[in-house]
Design a protein around this motif. Structure first.
Motif, PDB file in Angstrom:
ATOM      1  N   LEU A 208      -5.837   7.287  11.983  1.00 57.22           N
ATOM      2  CA  LEU A 208      -4.554   6.604  12.161  1.00 57.22           C
ATOM      3  C   LEU A 208      -3.390   7.491  11.701  1.00 57.22           C
ATOM      4  O   LEU A 208      -3.570   8.343  10.825  1.00 57.22           O
ATOM      5  CB  LEU A 208      -4.539   5.299  11.365  1.00 57.22           C
ATOM      6  CG  LEU A 208      -5.514   4.211  11.836  1.00 57.22           C
ATOM      7  CD1 LEU A 208      -5.449   3.001  10.904  1.00 57.22           C
ATOM      8  CD2 LEU A 208      -5.240   3.803  13.279  1.00 57.22           C
ATOM      9  N   GLU A 209      -2.239   7.314  12.330  1.00 64.44           N
ATOM     10  CA  GLU A 209      -1.034   8.056  11.942  1.00 64.44           C
ATOM     11  C   GLU A 209      -0.017   7.071  11.369  1.00 64.44           C
ATOM     12  O   GLU A 209       0.419   6.172  12.137  1.00 64.44           O
ATOM     13  CB  GLU A 209      -0.418   8.734  13.181  1.00 64.44           C
ATOM     14  CG  GLU A 209      -1.168   9.958  13.666  1.00 64.44           C
ATOM     15  CD  GLU A 209      -1.215  11.056  12.589  1.00 64.44           C
ATOM     16  OE1 GLU A 209      -2.213  11.811  12.563  1.00 64.44           O
ATOM     17  OE2 GLU A 209      -0.288  11.106  11.761  1.00 64.44           O
ATOM     18  N   PRO A 210       0.379   7.045  10.107  1.00 67.69           N
ATOM     19  CA  PRO A 210      -0.257   7.822   9.038  1.00 67.69           C
ATOM     20  C   PRO A 210      -1.651   7.294   8.752  1.00 67.69           C
ATOM     21  O   PRO A 210      -1.968   6.144   9.101  1.00 67.69           O
ATOM     22  CB  PRO A 210       0.669   7.594   7.845  1.00 67.69           C
ATOM     23  CG  PRO A 210       1.281   6.253   8.114  1.00 67.69           C
ATOM     24  CD  PRO A 210       1.435   6.164   9.594  1.00 67.69           C
ATOM     25  N   ALA A 211      -2.455   8.094   8.072  1.00 63.31           N
ATOM     26  CA  ALA A 211      -3.861   7.719   7.835  1.00 63.31           C
ATOM     27  C   ALA A 211      -3.933   6.382   7.097  1.00 63.31           C
ATOM     28  O   ALA A 211      -3.144   6.110   6.204  1.00 63.31           O
ATOM     29  CB  ALA A 211      -4.545   8.808   7.005  1.00 63.31           C
ATOM     30  N   GLY A 212      -4.898   5.552   7.525  1.00 65.52           N
ATOM     31  CA  GLY A 212      -5.105   4.264   6.859  1.00 65.52           C
ATOM     32  C   GLY A 212      -6.036   4.451   5.674  1.00 65.52           C
ATOM     33  O   GLY A 212      -6.724   5.461   5.580  1.00 65.52           O
ATOM     34  N   ASP A 213      -6.071   3.514   4.744  1.00 71.02           N
ATOM     35  CA  ASP A 213      -6.884   3.629   3.535  1.00 71.02           C
ATOM     36  C   ASP A 213      -7.707   2.349   3.369  1.00 71.02           C
ATOM     37  O   ASP A 213      -7.152   1.250   3.317  1.00 71.02           O
ATOM     38  CB  ASP A 213      -5.962   3.821   2.322  1.00 71.02           C
ATOM     39  CG  ASP A 213      -6.757   3.935   1.022  1.00 71.02           C
ATOM     40  OD1 ASP A 213      -6.255   4.557   0.083  1.00 71.02           O
ATOM     41  OD2 ASP A 213      -7.869   3.377   0.960  1.00 71.02           O
ATOM     42  N   LEU A 214      -9.017   2.483   3.280  1.00 68.85           N
ATOM     43  CA  LEU A 214      -9.892   1.314   3.187  1.00 68.85           C
ATOM     44  C   LEU A 214      -9.556   0.442   1.987  1.00 68.85           C
ATOM     45  O   LEU A 214      -9.559  -0.786   2.071  1.00 68.85           O
ATOM     46  CB  LEU A 214     -11.360   1.745   3.118  1.00 68.85           C
ATOM     47  CG  LEU A 214     -12.380   0.606   3.048  1.00 68.85           C
ATOM     48  CD1 LEU A 214     -12.378  -0.217   4.336  1.00 68.85           C
ATOM     49  CD2 LEU A 214     -13.768   1.136   2.753  1.00 68.85           C
ATOM     50  N   SER A 215      -9.218   1.057   0.845  1.00 73.09           N
ATOM     51  CA  SER A 215      -8.936   0.222  -0.331  1.00 73.09           C
ATOM     52  C   SER A 215      -7.652  -0.590  -0.110  1.00 73.09           C
ATOM     53  O   SER A 215      -7.553  -1.724  -0.580  1.00 73.09           O
ATOM     54  CB  SER A 215      -8.848   1.055  -1.601  1.00 73.09           C
ATOM     55  OG  SER A 215      -8.151   2.232  -1.373  1.00 73.09           O
ATOM     56  N   VAL A 216      -6.707  -0.047   0.655  1.00 71.88           N
ATOM     57  CA  VAL A 216      -5.496  -0.825   0.979  1.00 71.88           C
ATOM     58  C   VAL A 216      -5.868  -1.967   1.924  1.00 71.88           C
ATOM     59  O   VAL A 216      -5.434  -3.115   1.741  1.00 71.88           O
ATOM     60  CB  VAL A 216      -4.420   0.080   1.621  1.00 71.88           C
ATOM     61  CG1 VAL A 216      -3.216  -0.750   2.063  1.00 71.88           C
ATOM     62  CG2 VAL A 216      -4.001   1.182   0.669  1.00 71.88           C
ATOM     63  N   LEU A 217      -6.706  -1.654   2.915  1.00 69.86           N
ATOM     64  CA  LEU A 217      -7.158  -2.708   3.845  1.00 69.86           C
ATOM     65  C   LEU A 217      -7.867  -3.813   3.072  1.00 69.86           C
ATOM     66  O   LEU A 217      -7.568  -5.001   3.226  1.00 69.86           O
ATOM     67  CB  LEU A 217      -8.107  -2.106   4.890  1.00 69.86           C
ATOM     68  CG  LEU A 217      -8.918  -3.105   5.739  1.00 69.86           C
ATOM     69  CD1 LEU A 217      -7.997  -3.931   6.613  1.00 69.86           C
ATOM     70  CD2 LEU A 217      -9.962  -2.395   6.602  1.00 69.86           C
ATOM     71  N   LEU A 218      -8.784  -3.436   2.191  1.00 69.28           N
ATOM     72  CA  LEU A 218      -9.546  -4.425   1.411  1.00 69.28           C
ATOM     73  C   LEU A 218      -8.617  -5.281   0.566  1.00 69.28           C
ATOM     74  O   LEU A 218      -8.719  -6.508   0.543  1.00 69.28           O
ATOM     75  CB  LEU A 218     -10.545  -3.703   0.500  1.00 69.28           C
ATOM     76  CG  LEU A 218     -11.868  -3.250   1.113  1.00 69.28           C
ATOM     77  CD1 LEU A 218     -12.637  -2.390   0.117  1.00 69.28           C
ATOM     78  CD2 LEU A 218     -12.691  -4.438   1.553  1.00 69.28           C
ATOM     79  N   THR A 219      -7.692  -4.613  -0.139  1.00 68.77           N
ATOM     80  CA  THR A 219      -6.788  -5.355  -1.038  1.00 68.77           C
ATOM     81  C   THR A 219      -5.914  -6.326  -0.246  1.00 68.77           C
ATOM     82  O   THR A 219      -5.784  -7.495  -0.615  1.00 68.77           O
ATOM     83  CB  THR A 219      -5.914  -4.341  -1.809  1.00 68.77           C
ATOM     84  OG1 THR A 219      -6.785  -3.376  -2.414  1.00 68.77           O
ATOM     85  CG2 THR A 219      -5.067  -5.023  -2.850  1.00 68.77           C
ATOM     86  N   THR A 220      -5.353  -5.844   0.873  1.00 65.91           N
ATOM     87  CA  THR A 220      -4.486  -6.713   1.693  1.00 65.91           C
ATOM     88  C   THR A 220      -5.272  -7.892   2.244  1.00 65.91           C
ATOM     89  O   THR A 220      -4.852  -9.044   2.136  1.00 65.91           O
ATOM     90  CB  THR A 220      -3.894  -5.900   2.871  1.00 65.91           C
ATOM     91  OG1 THR A 220      -3.417  -4.660   2.368  1.00 65.91           O
ATOM     92  CG2 THR A 220      -2.799  -6.656   3.576  1.00 65.91           C
ATOM     93  N   LEU A 221      -6.451  -7.594   2.813  1.00 69.17           N
ATOM     94  CA  LEU A 221      -7.284  -8.654   3.404  1.00 69.17           C
ATOM     95  C   LEU A 221      -7.711  -9.655   2.340  1.00 69.17           C
ATOM     96  O   LEU A 221      -7.617 -10.873   2.533  1.00 69.17           O
ATOM     97  CB  LEU A 221      -8.516  -8.033   4.064  1.00 69.17           C
ATOM     98  CG  LEU A 221      -9.475  -8.989   4.769  1.00 69.17           C
ATOM     99  CD1 LEU A 221      -8.804  -9.645   5.974  1.00 69.17           C
ATOM    100  CD2 LEU A 221     -10.745  -8.259   5.210  1.00 69.17           C
ATOM    101  N   ALA A 222      -8.135  -9.143   1.174  1.00 62.80           N
ATOM    102  CA  ALA A 222      -8.614 -10.035   0.104  1.00 62.80           C
ATOM    103  C   ALA A 222      -7.512 -10.995  -0.327  1.00 62.80           C
ATOM    104  O   ALA A 222      -7.745 -12.203  -0.475  1.00 62.80           O
ATOM    105  CB  ALA A 222      -9.089  -9.196  -1.073  1.00 62.80           C
ATOM    106  N   GLU A 223      -6.292 -10.475  -0.494  1.00 64.60           N
ATOM    107  CA  GLU A 223      -5.164 -11.338  -0.922  1.00 64.60           C
ATOM    108  C   GLU A 223      -4.882 -12.406   0.142  1.00 64.60           C
ATOM    109  O   GLU A 223      -4.755 -13.588  -0.166  1.00 64.60           O
ATOM    110  CB  GLU A 223      -3.921 -10.490  -1.154  1.00 64.60           C
ATOM    111  CG  GLU A 223      -3.925  -9.755  -2.499  1.00 64.60           C
ATOM    112  CD  GLU A 223      -2.939  -8.585  -2.535  1.00 64.60           C
ATOM    113  OE1 GLU A 223      -3.022  -7.770  -3.477  1.00 64.60           O
ATOM    114  OE2 GLU A 223      -2.121  -8.473  -1.578  1.00 64.60           O
TER     115      GLU A 223
END
Ligand code: SF4
Length: 443
Positions: A208-223
């Motif tokens: 992805l541009e800019p690169a995506g980050d799994l921990s950001v995805l996890l944190t956002t989804l979890a919230e």
């Protein structure tokens, strides 16, 4: 038209099946669960190993029987087996089939089902042609309380025993917004466990541009999920040992509604074999990784998969793997004997191991793991755990899973009691443990 879909293979293929059914229902078609009632039958195939391809052909021929016995007018075959053999003359080998779709074409399913040309269709766009942004919602999930969510498709790695990059193309990640929106929609419709999948979930966002980050995805989804259904679980599968970062591990451990369950397929534990497999990590790297996970959360559940009998595997390599399994003590483990095929890079490696030896070594690992699993399960005796209730096979008994038991691949928790609702969570006091399963009563 009334449509029946038979979904084969892994949970990633199952997501494709559910998306196809969602598209067909949105286009006004009906879905039936009995192939004898269907006017159109779709078989979404697996082609990962030759045994899977043979199973797919058997099922296709069985479904073709409904063109004589049932209401079926059209037989459509999709998925990895068609993609793997797209250069073969599928049309003459399977004359019963009216349409063949490669993995890049499953989103064209409505056009194919509604095609009235009477010609046999073959749609094999580039495997990377499939747009992973804007996947449709709703999809028809197989279970009401559980859904796998694809966070990416394809793989940029080149493990020598694996055909998936040829079948699914290079890595294409979905945007965080899309994955979160799908998660929210699924939880609103009653899903209580979201399982994040991809070929390599820890490679999420590299493209992805800019690169995506799994921990950001996890944190956002979890919230976001917690704000809708605080009790709902998120589970992550298919991480890669060389890209599962410390930030990701800490995110999983920190987030209350993310199962502290680490699925890390290592495939082997001899550095020499890992090099031949093209896995880009060593035995020492694995020690560090699992030590770090256990430091962050000593109660974390570890799952892995292994391959025995890979070309060049010596008795010493195998012993290194067996010793590693006994030392790390995985909570859950799957092991497969190497399956050769002439379109794999590993096929051209020297010193192939007899299939029988691979199977003997597989069984030896499973025998060791059975003892380990039984001992690990004993730690839950007299403990109270949270269980997602999934089935009610008999009066007074339910089947469910805990956070350390993934769907389809791990053991179960047997719950003795009555009046429980499928798809809800209960606290269970464990009073008996077994090789792979545990059991108890409502606390
Ligand atoms: S990382 Fe997984 S999907 Fe990718 S090539 Fe290796 S085994 Fe196949």
């Amino acid at each position: 038209m009334m449509i029946y879909l038979e979904s084969l293979g892994c949970c990633r293929n199952q997501v494709d099946s559910e998306v196809m059914l969602g598209r067909l229902e949105a286009a006004g078609h009906g879905i039936v669960h009995d192939p004898s009632l269907a006017e159109v039958i779709i078989v979404n195939t697996c082609g990962f190993i030759s045994a899977a391809s043979s199973e797919a052909v058997d099922i296709i021929l069985a479904m073709a029987g409904y063109k004589k016995e049932g209401k079926c007018q059209r037989l459509v075959v999709t998925g990895c087996m068609t993609e793997r053999f797209k250069d073969d003359d599928l049309v003459s080998e399977l004359p019963e089939v009216d349409a063949f779709l490669g993995t890049g074409a499953c989103d064209r399913i409505v056009d194919v089902v509604e095609d009235g040309s009477g010609k046999t269709l073959s749609l094999f766009p580039d495997t990377c042609a499939r747009e992973m942004q804007g996947l449709p919602l709703p999809r028809i999930t197989t279970l009401d309380h559980l859904a796998h969510v694809k966070i990416s498709e394809g793989c940029n790695r080149h493990c020598t025993y694996c055909i998936i990059p040829q079948l699914r193309g290079i890595q294409r990640s979905r945007s965080i917004e899309e994955v979160v929106a799908e998660g929210e929609a699924l939880v609103r419709q009653g899903v209580r466990e979201i399982v994040l999948v991809g070929e390599n979930t820890s490679d999420y966002g590299v493209d992805l541009e800019p690169a995506g980050d799994l921990s950001v995805l996890l944190t956002t989804l979890a919230e976001r999920i917690a704000s809708i259904a605080p009790e709902a679980w998120i589970r992550l599968l298919y991480t890669h040992p060389s890209s599962l970062s410390r930030e990701m591990i800490e995110a999983v451990a920190k987030l209350d509604n993310v199962c502290t369950y680490f699925d890390v397929p290592i495939q082997h534990a001899s550095s020499r074999m890992l090099r031949r497999m093209g896995r880009n990590y060593t035995r020492e790297d694995l020690y560090d990784l699992f030590a770090f996970i256990r430091k962050v959360d000593p109660d974390a559940a570890l799952r892995t998969t292994l391959i025995t009998g890979f070309p060049g595997e010596t008795e010493t390599d195998f012993q290194e793997m067996l010793d590693f399994v006994k030392e790390i003590r995985f909570d859950q483990l799957g092991v497969f004997a190497y399956s050769d095929a002439d379109d794999l890079k590993s096929h051209s490696l020297k010193d192939h191991v007899p299939e029988e030896t691979g199977e003997i070594r597989r069984d030896a690992i499973m025998a060791a793991q059975a003892l380990i699993s039984e001992e690990i399960n004993e730690k839950y005796l007299d403990r109270t755990v949270t269980v997602l209730v999934e089935e009610n096979p008999d009066e007074g008994i339910y089947l469910g899973r805990t956070g350390f038991q993934a769907p389809e691949v791990d053991g179960f928790t047997f719950v003795y009691g009555s009046g429980l609702e499928i798809g809800t969570f209960v606290r269970v006091k464990i009073n008996d443990t077994h090789e792979y399963d545990i059991s108890g009563e409502i606390a």
